[in-house]
Design a protein around this motif. Structure first.
Motif, PDB file in Angstrom:
ATOM      1  N   ASN A 383     -89.304  41.831 -54.242  1.00 32.28           N
ATOM      2  CA  ASN A 383     -88.342  41.041 -54.821  1.00 32.28           C
ATOM      3  C   ASN A 383     -87.972  39.744 -54.185  1.00 32.28           C
ATOM      4  N   LEU A 384     -88.068  39.764 -52.725  1.00 31.90           N
ATOM      5  CA  LEU A 384     -87.798  38.969 -51.717  1.00 31.90           C
ATOM      6  C   LEU A 384     -89.151  37.965 -52.075  1.00 31.90           C
ATOM      7  N   ASP A 385     -90.175  38.470 -51.978  1.00 29.75           N
ATOM      8  CA  ASP A 385     -91.288  37.633 -52.180  1.00 29.75           C
ATOM      9  C   ASP A 385     -91.221  37.036 -53.647  1.00 29.75           C
ATOM     10  N   LEU A 386     -90.874  37.748 -54.718  1.00 29.68           N
ATOM     11  CA  LEU A 386     -90.941  36.980 -55.979  1.00 29.68           C
ATOM     12  C   LEU A 386     -89.870  35.859 -56.086  1.00 29.68           C
ATOM     13  N   GLN A 387     -88.765  35.997 -55.398  1.00 34.48           N
ATOM     14  CA  GLN A 387     -87.770  35.249 -55.662  1.00 34.48           C
ATOM     15  C   GLN A 387     -88.032  33.773 -54.566  1.00 34.48           C
ATOM     16  N   THR A 388     -88.767  34.067 -53.584  1.00 33.35           N
ATOM     17  CA  THR A 388     -89.252  32.944 -52.622  1.00 33.35           C
ATOM     18  C   THR A 388     -90.146  32.162 -53.232  1.00 33.35           C
ATOM     19  N   ARG A 389     -91.076  32.793 -54.029  1.00 37.58           N
ATOM     20  CA  ARG A 389     -92.196  32.032 -54.793  1.00 37.58           C
ATOM     21  C   ARG A 389     -91.453  31.119 -56.016  1.00 37.58           C
ATOM     22  N   GLY A 390     -90.573  31.867 -56.606  1.00 37.09           N
ATOM     23  CA  GLY A 390     -89.999  31.138 -57.851  1.00 37.09           C
ATOM     24  C   GLY A 390     -89.149  30.015 -57.375  1.00 37.09           C
ATOM     25  N   ALA A 391     -88.375  30.303 -56.125  1.00 35.79           N
ATOM     26  CA  ALA A 391     -87.453  29.308 -55.602  1.00 35.79           C
ATOM     27  C   ALA A 391     -88.323  27.954 -55.154  1.00 35.79           C
ATOM     28  N   ARG A 392     -89.293  28.260 -54.431  1.00 31.87           N
ATOM     29  CA  ARG A 392     -90.160  27.000 -54.163  1.00 31.87           C
ATOM     30  C   ARG A 392     -90.857  26.470 -55.070  1.00 31.87           C
ATOM     31  N   LEU A 393     -91.189  27.168 -56.058  1.00 34.48           N
ATOM     32  CA  LEU A 393     -91.797  26.607 -57.402  1.00 34.48           C
ATOM     33  C   LEU A 393     -90.739  25.641 -58.108  1.00 34.48           C
ATOM     34  N   GLN A 394     -89.567  26.017 -58.207  1.00 31.81           N
ATOM     35  CA  GLN A 394     -88.619  25.362 -58.898  1.00 31.81           C
ATOM     36  C   GLN A 394     -87.967  24.031 -58.040  1.00 31.81           C
ATOM     37  N   TRP A 395     -88.040  24.163 -56.681  1.00 39.43           N
ATOM     38  CA  TRP A 395     -87.950  23.103 -55.959  1.00 39.43           C
ATOM     39  C   TRP A 395     -88.885  22.103 -55.651  1.00 39.43           C
ATOM     40  N   GLU A 396     -90.111  22.512 -55.918  1.00 40.97           N
ATOM     41  CA  GLU A 396     -91.315  21.475 -55.811  1.00 40.97           C
ATOM     42  C   GLU A 396     -91.340  20.736 -57.045  1.00 40.97           C
ATOM     43  N   GLN A 397     -90.952  21.531 -58.263  1.00 34.54           N
ATOM     44  CA  GLN A 397     -91.074  20.980 -59.385  1.00 34.54           C
ATOM     45  C   GLN A 397     -90.003  19.795 -59.526  1.00 34.54           C
ATOM     46  N   ALA A 398     -88.879  20.047 -59.051  1.00 34.89           N
ATOM     47  CA  ALA A 398     -87.752  19.100 -59.178  1.00 34.89           C
ATOM     48  C   ALA A 398     -88.099  17.920 -58.173  1.00 34.89           C
ATOM     49  N   ARG A 399     -88.600  18.225 -57.157  1.00 32.05           N
ATOM     50  CA  ARG A 399     -88.955  17.085 -56.144  1.00 32.05           C
ATOM     51  C   ARG A 399     -90.033  16.068 -56.735  1.00 32.05           C
ATOM     52  N   SER A 400     -91.083  16.848 -57.369  1.00 37.52           N
ATOM     53  CA  SER A 400     -92.059  15.949 -58.108  1.00 37.52           C
ATOM     54  C   SER A 400     -91.593  15.158 -59.154  1.00 37.52           C
ATOM     55  N   THR A 401     -90.742  15.886 -59.896  1.00 37.01           N
ATOM     56  CA  THR A 401     -89.848  14.961 -61.169  1.00 37.01           C
ATOM     57  C   THR A 401     -89.148  13.727 -60.688  1.00 37.01           C
ATOM     58  N   LEU A 402     -88.532  14.180 -59.519  1.00 39.10           N
ATOM     59  CA  LEU A 402     -87.718  13.232 -58.913  1.00 39.10           C
ATOM     60  C   LEU A 402     -88.645  11.989 -58.409  1.00 39.10           C
ATOM     61  N   ARG A 403     -89.710  12.248 -57.814  1.00 38.42           N
ATOM     62  CA  ARG A 403     -90.570  11.006 -57.390  1.00 38.42           C
ATOM     63  C   ARG A 403     -91.146  10.272 -58.560  1.00 38.42           C
ATOM     64  N   ASN A 404     -91.391  10.952 -59.513  1.00 36.02           N
ATOM     65  CA  ASN A 404     -92.037  10.481 -60.908  1.00 36.02           C
ATOM     66  C   ASN A 404     -91.066   9.740 -61.481  1.00 36.02           C
ATOM     67  N   LEU A 405     -89.868  10.214 -61.702  1.00 33.59           N
ATOM     68  CA  LEU A 405     -88.880   9.316 -62.340  1.00 33.59           C
ATOM     69  C   LEU A 405     -88.274   8.049 -61.896  1.00 33.59           C
ATOM     70  N   ALA A 406     -88.250   8.271 -60.425  1.00 34.81           N
ATOM     71  CA  ALA A 406     -87.678   7.304 -59.752  1.00 34.81           C
ATOM     72  C   ALA A 406     -88.722   6.145 -59.892  1.00 34.81           C
ATOM     73  N   ARG A 407     -89.992   6.459 -60.071  1.00 30.95           N
ATOM     74  CA  ARG A 407     -90.744   5.033 -60.497  1.00 30.95           C
ATOM     75  C   ARG A 407     -90.925   4.654 -61.631  1.00 30.95           C
ATOM     76  N   GLN A 408     -90.509   5.508 -62.650  1.00 30.44           N
ATOM     77  CA  GLN A 408     -90.106   5.142 -63.955  1.00 30.44           C
ATOM     78  C   GLN A 408     -89.154   4.251 -64.230  1.00 30.44           C
ATOM     79  N   ILE A 409     -87.853   4.716 -63.368  1.00 32.68           N
ATOM     80  CA  ILE A 409     -86.643   3.812 -63.822  1.00 32.68           C
ATOM     81  C   ILE A 409     -86.735   2.544 -63.073  1.00 32.68           C
ATOM     82  N   GLU A 410     -87.447   2.493 -61.755  1.00 31.64           N
ATOM     83  CA  GLU A 410     -88.094   1.175 -61.318  1.00 31.64           C
ATOM     84  C   GLU A 410     -88.632   0.431 -62.169  1.00 31.64           C
ATOM     85  N   ILE A 411     -89.629   0.808 -62.886  1.00 25.16           N
ATOM     86  CA  ILE A 411     -90.381  -0.191 -63.829  1.00 25.16           C
ATOM     87  C   ILE A 411     -89.610  -0.356 -65.133  1.00 25.16           C
ATOM     88  N   LEU A 412     -88.799   0.563 -65.563  1.00 27.01           N
ATOM     89  CA  LEU A 412     -88.168   0.374 -66.884  1.00 27.01           C
ATOM     90  C   LEU A 412     -87.007  -0.741 -66.480  1.00 27.01           C
TER      91      LEU A 412
END
Length: 474
Positions: A383-412
């Motif tokens: 379960n620790l391995d599962l939670q670690t993978r899930g937390a890392r995935l959610q974290w990386e998705q949020a960071r990727s979304t932030l980088r993309n949206l930061a550029r969108q906000i700058e353009i818009l």
């Protein structure tokens, strides 16, 4: 001589006028003072009423709520956190119980059996039995069972705290998300209302030109259709605004139908990059690590059942037989004139004892319990391995979304004012005859769409920041 008398009379009159006071003057001073005091009282009362009528004196429900206040109110008044908080209190009491089990226990114990002569065999029943003792019991060796129980209780307490933090982070995420959605819906409504005002002004100018004899009936019809579509979009924005208000009120512990006004949050700002392994400090990973500790203590507890156990016991008090007589026969045989006090002296005493236990064979029950605990430990590790993978995935998705949206906000942020200016230019050129109605509608749609997309990107950016905090905050 003839003028002397009048002069004397006038002088006497002047003297009386100078020495005689008007009675009204005696009460005029206190009356003026009372009027001044009354005016001061009325002024103070008036100022107090004004102060109470100020916005600062309004109720909390009518005051605009900031994001920090919404988070604080949700943590205090919502219905989710009390349950895991009670779990923490229960786990704390279990830890206290486990620690107490390691130490000396003292208890008062007694019984009374009345068996008169002729009821049973006196050798078996001793003609009754009476006992009142103060006993103590202390474990000397238990195979580490109590130590493992304390470790497990402490791990369960930490686990309850970690689960509380998970619920708290989930609550913060929902509050931040609903707050961002409410601001986004309100911003979209403002954009669409402003656009509708421009369209209606444009429609009015078209009708004026039609009244002047210009053949622009088709343009008026198209404008009416566009206004109807924008009114429909405005109603959809109001629906989403109401939904966000209902949900946010519920999260804050308020009446869902109550009005709610929020303070706009500042626009997103650039920030320093977060550590690459921020997900490792998230509450889900911490809870999974604590579960491994608890499962390891459960294994030690199960294995302790197969080891020897040794306890020391001691007691002091009274224990005697023959409850059918005040003074038993054996006491009278030794001392014919014995009294009840002699019986008490005979029954008084103390004893010490050692209790030893070592299970040797139980059809594999203890071995099965050890196997269950070991499987639970293996499950906790997976379960620790599962939670670690899930937390890392959610974290990386949020960071990727932030980088993309930061550029969108700058353009818009650059394109939204430009699109608004392009619409005003197209409308002006249409009035001058150098642009078509299609160009006006296209530029209007681009202006509204750019502004609406800017509000959506800003809301999504704030939600992504909340997701990053959810999966990366310890």
């Amino acid at each position: 001589m003839g003028n002397a008398t009048p002069r004397v009379a006038s002088e006497g009159s002047a003297s009386r006028a100078h020495t005689t006071r008007d009675p009204a003057e005696d009460i005029r001073g206190p009356k003026v003072a009372c009027e001044i005091v009354g005016a001061l009282r009325r002024s103070v009362l008036f100022l107090l009423l004004i102060f109470l009528a100020m916005p600062n004196g309004a109720s909390a429900a009518d005051r605009a709520v900031s994001l920090e206040e919404a988070l604080r109110e949700a943590r205090t008044a919502n219905a989710r956190l009390p349950l895991p908080a009670l779990d923490i209190s229960i786990a704390r009491e279990k830890r206290t119980e486990a620690r107490a089990e390691r130490w000396l226990k003292v208890a008062a114990d007694g019984d009374f059996v009345y068996a008169p002569p002729g009821s049973y065999d006196p050798i078996v029943t001793n003609l009754g039995d009476s006992r009142l003792q103060l006993g103590a019991r202390q474990p000397l060796f238990d195979g580490g069972a109590r130590r493992a129980a304390v470790s497990r209780a402490e791990a369960d307490l930490d686990l309850a705290g970690a689960r509380y933090r998970i619920v708290e982070r989930d609550l913060d995420l929902e509050v931040r998300s609903r707050f961002a959605e409410l601001l986004q819906a309100r911003g979209e409504i403002e954009v669409r209302r402003e656009g509708l005002e421009r369209l209606r002004t444009y429609q009015t100018s078209l009708k004026s030109r039609q009244a002047a004899g210009q053949g622009i009936g088709a343009d008026i019809l198209k404008t009416g259709v566009r206004i109807a579509l924008e009114e429909s979009n405005l109603l959809e924005g109001e629906r989403r605004l109401d939904q966000a208000r209902l949900l946010l009120n519920e999260l804050m512990g308020r009446d869902p139908a109550a009005p709610l006004s929020v303070v706009p949050t500042p626009p997103p700002q650039p920030r320093l990059p977060d550590p690459e392994d921020g997900w490792a400090s998230g509450p889900d990973v911490a809870a999974a690590e604590v579960e491994i500790r608890s499962a390891g203590a459960a294994v030690a507890l199960a294995r302790s059942e197969q080891k020897p156990h040794l306890f020391l016991s001691a007691d002091i008090g009274f224990w005697g037989s023959d409850t059918s007589r005040l003074v038993p026969l054996d006491v009278k045989a030794d001392k014919p004139d014995a009294t009840f006090a002699d019986r008490v002296l005979r029954d008084a005493g103390y004893s010490f004892g050692l209790v030893f236990s070592w299970p040797l064979w139980d059809h594999g029950a203890a071995r099965a319990r050890v196997a269950q605990a070991e499987l639970g430990l293996e499950r906790a590790k997976r379960n620790l391995d599962l939670q670690t993978r899930g937390a890392r995935l959610q974290w990386e998705q949020a960071r990727s979304t932030l980088r993309n949206l930061a550029r969108q906000i700058e353009i818009l942020s650059r394109s939204a004012p430009e699109a608004r200016d392009a619409y005003l230019d197209a409308e002006s050129r249409y009035r001058g005859g150098s642009a078509s109605a299609l160009e006006v509608f296209d530029s209007y749609a681009a202006a509204v769409d750019a502004s609406v997309r800017l509000t959506e990107a800003t809301a999504r950016y704030r939600i992504a920041r909340a997701l990053e905090a959810r999966w990366g905050t310890p």
